[in-house]
Design an enzyme around this catalytic site. Structure first.
Site, PDB file in Angstrom:
ATOM      1  N   GLU A   7      26.984   9.332  22.427  1.00  0.00           N
ATOM      2  CA  GLU A   7      27.487  10.296  23.437  1.00  0.00           C
ATOM      3  C   GLU A   7      26.346  11.176  23.953  1.00  0.00           C
ATOM      4  O   GLU A   7      26.551  12.320  24.359  1.00  0.00           O
ATOM      5  CB  GLU A   7      28.604  11.176  22.872  1.00  0.00           C
ATOM      6  CG  GLU A   7      29.707  10.429  22.180  1.00  0.00           C
ATOM      7  CD  GLU A   7      30.776   9.924  23.109  1.00  0.00           C
ATOM      8  OE1 GLU A   7      30.926  10.484  24.197  1.00  0.00           O
ATOM      9  OE2 GLU A   7      31.462   8.966  22.730  1.00  0.00           O
ATOM     10  N   HIS A  67      23.413  17.480  -5.306  1.00  0.00           N
ATOM     11  CA  HIS A  67      23.835  16.427  -6.235  1.00  0.00           C
ATOM     12  C   HIS A  67      22.668  15.804  -6.990  1.00  0.00           C
ATOM     13  O   HIS A  67      22.891  15.068  -7.962  1.00  0.00           O
ATOM     14  CB  HIS A  67      24.573  15.313  -5.472  1.00  0.00           C
ATOM     15  CG  HIS A  67      25.973  15.640  -5.094  1.00  0.00           C
ATOM     16  ND1 HIS A  67      26.294  16.549  -4.111  1.00  0.00           N
ATOM     17  CD2 HIS A  67      27.159  15.165  -5.570  1.00  0.00           C
ATOM     18  CE1 HIS A  67      27.604  16.619  -3.979  1.00  0.00           C
ATOM     19  NE2 HIS A  67      28.155  15.801  -4.854  1.00  0.00           N
TER      20      HIS A  67
END
Length: 380
Positions: free
Chosen positions: A363, A338
């Site tokens: 986690e 982009h």
């Protein structure tokens, strides 16, 4: 094994895709800027069965299994990774833990309401001085007859700002260190509990991340989740499943970033031709797509292992490690495609780039995943 979906799994994944496009996509940018949870959408997901995918039908769940669950997580995470966090916490960290370790009374009290989205849950393990090292927990639970008195502050609790049920970990025998930790299932209405600081985050800003403050909370011993002083086993077992959910989130974010990069490359003209016509960029897209597919294959295999009750601690860690670091690489390249526009908030790839980063941390960090994998390899 055959990675093809059955009709039920295919339907669940398609419904998640439709829900994400219809209910999440139109508002996610605005909610991200305001750092606001789409609680209405989460309740709708509960009514549709997406918050009870790991809960047996006898407790009001849909019991659809890990393969359907990770497929749904991918579709939700492509659009709104923050809302997907709410789904992941409810299924992987809360419901699954109660199913595995809860008493009959705990299951019948909590699971029917959690599975439908009437209640929400959270999982509080981390503290200021105890992240990757749970043995350093300072929060304490002191027995007082047939009750425990809970004291301490937990950090970085996902879903914390709106949770009705809290799975939290406390030292019940400090002399035993990590072997003296116990898990408790605590109602958020317990006197002495309050939600602390709401964190201002880089990414997944449509999720709630808070402190959880326990100040003399008196709870009955029946709030123990699993045996006393066996909380570390509860936490580690839960995280095996939780890592599958985060890996699915990472895959969804990466796939969303890849889709944006392809679309932009086809639309953007430079030097008299579309970006997609430059071979260097074509190779970049090819590498991105290949990495996404490898991670997805690992993810579905690990989910299948969970569904077929195979040991999967090593595979969960491998999948979470690869998927999260893959998503980092893919989102980086998608933003690069982009150019300067990728740095601007009106382009979706900017948010995906920010949302990805946490998948390498919560986690269990990437470094912890490598520890888990290495220990498993060396133990064989």
């Amino acid at each position: 094994m055959d990675f093809s979906f059955n009709d039920e799994q295919r339907l669940v994944i398609e419904e998640a895709r439709k829900f994400a496009e219809k209910r999440l996509a139109p508002v996610v940018q605005e909610l991200d800027e305001r750092q606001e949870v789409n609680l209405e959408a989460l309740r709708e997901l509960g009514s549709l069965g997406f918050l009870g995918m790991t809960v047996p039908e006898e407790y009001g769940g849909s019991n659809l299994g890990a393969v359907a669950y990770v497929g749904a997580m991918i579709e939700l995470s492509k659009v709104d990774a923050g809302t997907a966090v709410g789904v992941s916490v409810q299924n992987s960290l809360v419901n699954d833990t109660i199913v595995k370790f809860g008493t009959d009374e705990q299951k019948s009290t909590y699971l029917p309401k959690l599975a439908t989205g009437e209640w929400f849950g959270c999982f509080s393990l981390t503290e200021g001085g105890a992240g990757s090292d749970p043995g350093s927990l300072r929060a304490s639970a002191v027995r007082d007859g047939d009750h425990f008195i809970l004291n301490g502050t937990k950090n970085f609790t996902s879903n914390g700002g709106f949770a009705d049920a809290i799975i939290a970990f406390f030292q019940t025998d400090k002399d035993k260190g990590a072997k003296g930790i116990s898990a408790f299932l605590v109602p958020a209405t317990t006197p002495g509990f309050e939600v602390g600081k709401h964190e201002n985050k880089l990414g997944i800003r449509t999720s709630s991340t808070t402190e959880m403050v326990f100040n003399g909370c008196r709870v009955p011993a029946s709030c123990l989740l699993g045996p006393e002083n066996k909380g570390l086993n509860v936490a580690l077992t839960t995280l095996d499943g939780g890592r599958i959910g985060i890996a699915a989130q990472a895959v969804g974010i990466a796939e969303g970033a890849l889709d944006e990069a392809i679309k932009y490359a086809k639309d953007r003209t430079q030097f008299g031709q579309k970006l997609a016509e430059f071979q260097g960029l074509q190779f970049m897209l090819a590498d991105m797509a290949t990495e996404v597919e490898v991670a997805k294959a690992m993810l579905y295999r690990t989910a299948w292992m969970k569904d077929t009750h195979q040991k999967h601690s090593k595979e969960s860690a491998m999948t979470k490690l690869f998927a999260s670091e893959m998503a980092h690489r893919v989102c980086h390249k998608a933003l690069q495609v982009h150019g300067g526009y990728g740095y601007m908030k009106e382009f979706r790839v900017e948010r995906l780039y920010r949302d990805q980063r946490i998948t390498e941390i919560y986690e269990g960090t990437s470094e912890i995943q490598r520890v888990v994998i290495a220990r498993s390899l060396l133990a064989d």
